[in-house]
Design a protein around this motif. Structure first.
Motif, PDB file in Angstrom:
ATOM      1  N   ALA A  18       0.838  -1.196   0.000  1.00 33.73           N
ATOM      2  CA  ALA A  18       0.000   0.000   0.000  1.00 33.73           C
ATOM      3  C   ALA A  18       0.877   1.251   0.000  1.00 33.73           C
ATOM      4  CB  ALA A  18      -0.916   0.004   1.217  1.00 33.73           C
ATOM      5  N   GLY A  19       1.983   1.196   0.740  1.00 31.16           N
ATOM      6  CA  GLY A  19       2.895   2.337   0.768  1.00 31.16           C
ATOM      7  C   GLY A  19       3.521   2.579  -0.593  1.00 31.16           C
ATOM      8  N   LEU A  20       3.949   1.509  -1.246  1.00 30.51           N
ATOM      9  CA  LEU A  20       4.597   1.644  -2.553  1.00 30.51           C
ATOM     10  C   LEU A  20       3.619   2.206  -3.580  1.00 30.51           C
ATOM     11  CD1 LEU A  20       6.611  -1.698  -2.685  1.00 30.51           C
ATOM     12  CD2 LEU A  20       7.547   0.607  -2.514  1.00 30.51           C
ATOM     13  N   LYS A  21       2.360   1.859  -3.406  1.00 28.83           N
ATOM     14  CA  LYS A  21       1.338   2.361  -4.314  1.00 28.83           C
ATOM     15  C   LYS A  21       1.242   3.880  -4.220  1.00 28.83           C
ATOM     16  CE  LYS A  21      -3.309   1.807  -3.781  1.00 28.83           C
ATOM     17  NZ  LYS A  21      -4.498   0.993  -3.499  1.00 28.83           N
ATOM     18  N   GLY A  22       1.534   4.395  -3.010  1.00 25.88           N
ATOM     19  CA  GLY A  22       1.372   5.834  -2.815  1.00 25.88           C
ATOM     20  C   GLY A  22       2.577   6.661  -3.234  1.00 25.88           C
ATOM     21  N   ILE A  23       3.668   6.035  -3.653  1.00 21.47           N
ATOM     22  CA  ILE A  23       4.834   6.870  -3.979  1.00 21.47           C
ATOM     23  C   ILE A  23       4.826   7.259  -5.447  1.00 21.47           C
ATOM     24  CG2 ILE A  23       6.151   5.753  -2.153  1.00 21.47           C
ATOM     25  CD1 ILE A  23       7.841   4.448  -4.228  1.00 21.47           C
ATOM     26  N   ALA A  30      15.253   9.247 -11.969  1.00 23.04           N
ATOM     27  CA  ALA A  30      16.538   8.800 -11.450  1.00 23.04           C
ATOM     28  C   ALA A  30      17.119   7.711 -12.339  1.00 23.04           C
ATOM     29  CB  ALA A  30      16.365   8.275 -10.024  1.00 23.04           C
ATOM     30  N   ALA A  31      16.240   6.848 -12.872  1.00 19.63           N
ATOM     31  CA  ALA A  31      16.709   5.782 -13.751  1.00 19.63           C
ATOM     32  C   ALA A  31      17.310   6.385 -15.012  1.00 19.63           C
ATOM     33  CB  ALA A  31      15.552   4.840 -14.091  1.00 19.63           C
ATOM     34  N   VAL A  32      16.663   7.424 -15.534  1.00 19.50           N
ATOM     35  CA  VAL A  32      17.188   8.090 -16.727  1.00 19.50           C
ATOM     36  C   VAL A  32      18.554   8.699 -16.426  1.00 19.50           C
ATOM     37  CG1 VAL A  32      16.826  10.045 -18.287  1.00 19.50           C
ATOM     38  CG2 VAL A  32      14.907   8.554 -17.670  1.00 19.50           C
ATOM     39  N   ASP A  33      18.691   9.244 -15.203  1.00 17.94           N
ATOM     40  CA  ASP A  33      19.976   9.833 -14.819  1.00 17.94           C
ATOM     41  C   ASP A  33      21.032   8.790 -14.495  1.00 17.94           C
ATOM     42  OD1 ASP A  33      18.903  12.266 -15.178  1.00 17.94           O
ATOM     43  OD2 ASP A  33      18.555  12.718 -13.045  1.00 17.94           O
ATOM     44  N   GLY A  34      20.693   7.529 -14.600  1.00 16.09           N
ATOM     45  CA  GLY A  34      21.697   6.479 -14.445  1.00 16.09           C
ATOM     46  C   GLY A  34      21.846   5.938 -13.041  1.00 16.09           C
ATOM     47  N   ALA A  35      20.874   6.194 -12.178  1.00 19.34           N
ATOM     48  CA  ALA A  35      20.959   5.625 -10.828  1.00 19.34           C
ATOM     49  C   ALA A  35      20.689   4.116 -10.907  1.00 19.34           C
ATOM     50  CB  ALA A  35      19.938   6.286  -9.918  1.00 19.34           C
ATOM     51  N   ARG A  44      18.341   3.735  -6.359  1.00 23.30           N
ATOM     52  CA  ARG A  44      16.976   4.230  -6.466  1.00 23.30           C
ATOM     53  C   ARG A  44      16.164   3.776  -5.254  1.00 23.30           C
ATOM     54  NH1 ARG A  44      14.879   2.064 -11.830  1.00 23.30           N
ATOM     55  NH2 ARG A  44      16.868   0.993 -11.938  1.00 23.30           N
ATOM     56  N   PHE A  45      16.400   2.521  -4.843  1.00 21.53           N
ATOM     57  CA  PHE A  45      15.629   2.010  -3.722  1.00 21.53           C
ATOM     58  C   PHE A  45      15.922   2.800  -2.447  1.00 21.53           C
ATOM     59  CE2 PHE A  45      15.201  -0.767  -0.023  1.00 21.53           C
ATOM     60  CZ  PHE A  45      13.843  -1.005  -0.108  1.00 21.53           C
ATOM     61  N   TRP A  46      17.205   2.979  -2.126  1.00 26.00           N
ATOM     62  CA  TRP A  46      17.549   3.617  -0.850  1.00 26.00           C
ATOM     63  C   TRP A  46      17.355   5.122  -0.866  1.00 26.00           C
ATOM     64  CZ3 TRP A  46      17.572   1.153   3.426  1.00 26.00           C
ATOM     65  CH2 TRP A  46      17.890  -0.208   3.434  1.00 26.00           C
ATOM     66  N   ARG A  47      17.611   5.758  -2.033  1.00 27.78           N
ATOM     67  CA  ARG A  47      17.554   7.220  -2.054  1.00 27.78           C
ATOM     68  C   ARG A  47      16.180   7.745  -2.410  1.00 27.78           C
ATOM     69  NH1 ARG A  47      22.948   8.680  -3.189  1.00 27.78           N
ATOM     70  NH2 ARG A  47      24.165   7.511  -1.672  1.00 27.78           N
ATOM     71  N   ILE A  48      15.405   6.953  -3.136  1.00 24.38           N
ATOM     72  CA  ILE A  48      14.136   7.501  -3.620  1.00 24.38           C
ATOM     73  C   ILE A  48      12.932   6.781  -3.033  1.00 24.38           C
ATOM     74  CG2 ILE A  48      12.749   7.878  -5.690  1.00 24.38           C
ATOM     75  CD1 ILE A  48      15.359   8.503  -7.071  1.00 24.38           C
ATOM     76  N   VAL A  49      12.974   5.462  -3.022  1.00 27.17           N
ATOM     77  CA  VAL A  49      11.803   4.731  -2.535  1.00 27.17           C
ATOM     78  C   VAL A  49      11.725   4.782  -1.013  1.00 27.17           C
ATOM     79  CG1 VAL A  49      10.657   2.504  -2.485  1.00 27.17           C
ATOM     80  CG2 VAL A  49      11.808   3.260  -4.561  1.00 27.17           C
ATOM     81  N   MET A  50      12.828   4.427  -0.350  1.00 19.13           N
ATOM     82  CA  MET A  50      12.794   4.334   1.116  1.00 19.13           C
ATOM     83  C   MET A  50      12.379   5.639   1.800  1.00 19.13           C
ATOM     84  SD  MET A  50      12.805   1.536   2.471  1.00 19.13           S
ATOM     85  CE  MET A  50      13.319   1.298   4.149  1.00 19.13           C
TER      86      MET A  50
END
Lengths: 292, 310
Positions: free
Chosen positions: B197-202, B210-215, B220-226
């Motif tokens: 449910a949390g992931l659905k809300g992000i 970030a993926a386009v920028d080459g992360a 991506r998981f630690w800096r953006i999702v978490m």
């Protein structure tokens, strides 16, 4: 297990980068398929044991593959252990508790969400706090209160206690949902001359049906699964719900593993059925309020 | 009953109502009744008993006659009671082990099963299913698995790890962890639901960018999702700790605190002293300790719930 459809929210997600998709896809399934199998394995094992004969288990060992197929375990459970009506007790307790919890919670939530009650937020959080208390802090006094009211060792007492303990959570969730109903609807009802009770019955309850259904699915499994309150309130074994009766089966049929397994399967089936029939409500119930 | 507060999983991007709109100024009597009946009911059967426990904890009482006030003596006795010490230690192990394992596994599963793919529904269903069983049923399932001739030892033997075979529930060194694994098996699905449910809300565009920028996926998981899951983390941790402190059924169904108190938790010890030994003052003192351990997390939970409210 096959009737499971993935919840609705899977559709609008990041499209995965398409490169190497096939390879990664295989890796994903190579991990997830065995993991899911591992998760299901304990259940499969218990079901297999439940359908084996006692002779098969004693001669070939509990861990062996089945060499027999028999309903003896189930017959014994139904004719001896459950003859006292544990399944009926559980059904009665669950039905009444779920009904009264949701009824009272919907009243409190309606009052708190649509009216200028002084300290309404404090009241709401207080009610919620009651549900977060460790039950241990309530056990002894609750047992004494039941004694002094003369309702100790009755299903009625167990229904009262479980209703009171769950109330705060259901109120909180329903309150969140009722707050999200646009105020115009209520104003229109008022203009039409609808009183409070009419508004509650004709407007609020129908609008809340999705959250009531989700909470009902959740509450059914919670109340059905309770053991601690039953052990605290009840003494007579014929009044025990299935969870408490299971422990008796375990003690009364030592090493008759087919009987124990059959008892566990019977106790698990109703909640598993609720889940399979109402998976969507069940899962959304767990996250209610997050997508209001 | 689990301390489920799934309710507060994502910070509400709610459509705010204009204040006061739709709420009627005057509170009619019937509405007061709607509020007071449930509230009084909860006070009578939840809050009043809870307050009573604090008083009983200061007494010596076997249930018959009047409780005898003895001040803090019960707590002084707890401090020197070796069984209490063991139960407290086990409860801490339980909180860290049960909480840590189910949160890590639940989060990993949620991330893995977040995106639509073939069979994802099936995998999710497999992980969810144990969560609907009662802890008593779960306990019995695993008792069967852990029997000396049960599935666990049989599987270990057949894959050449026969040296690891043992009496999982009869050995004081393994019993607590054996029970813990059973509890984690059941809990993971629930934690996964909360994280899904949390992931659905992000916001997916951030991760795309970030993926386009080459992360890398890891970055991506630690800096953006978490960071966006912070709210869910609070809820998950509070719920897990509250659940850990109440854990009773599964231990009662599997070991009743034995062998030699090796699986004794505060909750089971409280139950034994209260209802087997019938030392109600001492039992209440243990209940008060459980409450004090839980109270920080209960408040943390409520603070979040109230922020959610408005």
């Amino acid at each position: 297990m096959t009737a499971i459809d993935s919840p609705s929210h899977v559709s609008a997600q990041v499209p995965a980068p398409r490169r190497r998709r096939g390879l990664r896809g295989i890796g994903f399934h190579l991990v997830m398929a065995p993991l899911s199998a591992l998760w299901i394995a304990p259940m499969v094992f218990v079901v297999l044991v439940a359908f084996r004969s006692f002779a098969d288990i004693t001669s070939n060992g509990l861990g062996a593959l089945p060499a027999s197929f028999s309903f003896d375990g189930f017959t014994t459970v139904f004719t001896q252990a459950l003859a006292g009506g544990a399944l009926i007790n559980s059904a009665v307790i669950t039905a009444f508790t779920v009904f009264f919890s949701l009824l009272l919670a919907s009243w409190a939530a309606f009052a708190l969400s649509r009216y200028e009650i002084p300290f309404r937020r404090g009241l709401l959080l207080t009610m919620l706090a009651g549900n977060l208390l460790p039950p241990q802090i309530l056990l002894i006094p609750v047992a004494r209160i039941c004694d002094s009211l003369g309702i100790a060792d009755t299903l009625f007492a167990l229904i009262l206690v479980q209703t009171a303990f769950g109330l705060g959570f259901y109120t909180f969730v329903l309150h969140g949902f009722m707050r999200s109903i646009p105020g115009e609807i209520f104003e229109a009802a008022k203009v039409d001359g609808a009183g409070e009770i009419r508004t509650y019955l004709r407007l609020v309850l129908p609008l809340c049906r999705p959250s009531l259904a989700a909470l009902a699915a959740l509450a059914t499994t919670w109340v059905w699964n309770d053991l601690l309150w039953a052990l605290t309130v009840l003494r007579t074994e014929t009044k025990f719900p299935i969870t408490a009766e299971l422990l008796n089966i375990q003690g009364g049929f030592v090493s008759q593993w087919n009987v124990v397994a059959a008892g566990a399967v019977i106790a698990a089936l109703p909640t598993a059925a609720v889940f399979l029939i109402a998976q969507r409500q069940f899962v959304s119930g767990l996250t209610l309020g997050s997508n209001k | 009953m689990t301390a489920t507060l799934g309710a507060a999983t994502t910070t509400g991007a709610t459509t705010r109502l204009p204040r006061r709109r739709g709420r009627l100024k005057r509170v009619p009597p019937v509405i007061w009744a709607f509020l007071i009946l449930p509230f009084a009911f909860e006070i009578a059967l939840v809050f009043w008993p809870a307050v009573n426990s604090f008083y009983i904890a200061l007494t010596k009482w076997n249930g018959a006659g009047a409780p005898e006030f003895i001040g803090l003596k019960n707590f002084a006795n707890l401090a020197t009671d070796p069984v209490f010490g063991q139960a407290l230690g086990n409860t801490v192990i339980w909180m860290v082990g049960f909480g840590g394992a189910s949160i890590v596994i639940g989060l990993c599963l949620a991330v893995a099963l977040n995106k639509p793919r073939r069979f994802v529904g099936l995998y999710r269903g497999a992980i969810y299913l144990p969560m609907v069983f009662s802890l008593a049923v779960t306990g019995l399932f695993w008792r069967l698995l852990y029997q000396p001739e049960g599935a666990v030892n049989t599987v270990l033997g057949s894959i050449g790890l026969g040296s690891l075979e043992q009496q999982w529930l009869a050995d004081p060194n393994t019993a607590l962890y054996a029970v813990l694994i059973a509890a984690v098996w059941r809990q993971c699905g629930y934690i996964m639901v909360l994280y899904l449910a949390g992931l659905k809300g992000i916001d997916p565009t951030l991760e795309e960018a970030a993926a386009v920028d080459g992360a890398t996926r890891w970055q991506r998981f630690w800096r953006i999702v978490m960071p966006q899951l912070r709210g869910v983390n609070t809820v998950v941790i509070a719920v897990t700790v509250i659940d850990s402190l109440r854990t009773f059924d599964i231990v009662w169904a599997m070991t009743r605190g034995g062998p030699y108190n090796s699986t004794q938790l505060l909750s089971t010890y409280m139950y034994q002293t209260s209802f087997s030994t019938v030392d109600l003052g001492y039992g209440s003192a243990i209940a008060v300790v459980i409450f004090l351990l839980a109270v920080v997390f209960i408040i943390g939970y409520l603070v979040r719930a109230s922020r959610e409210e408005d």
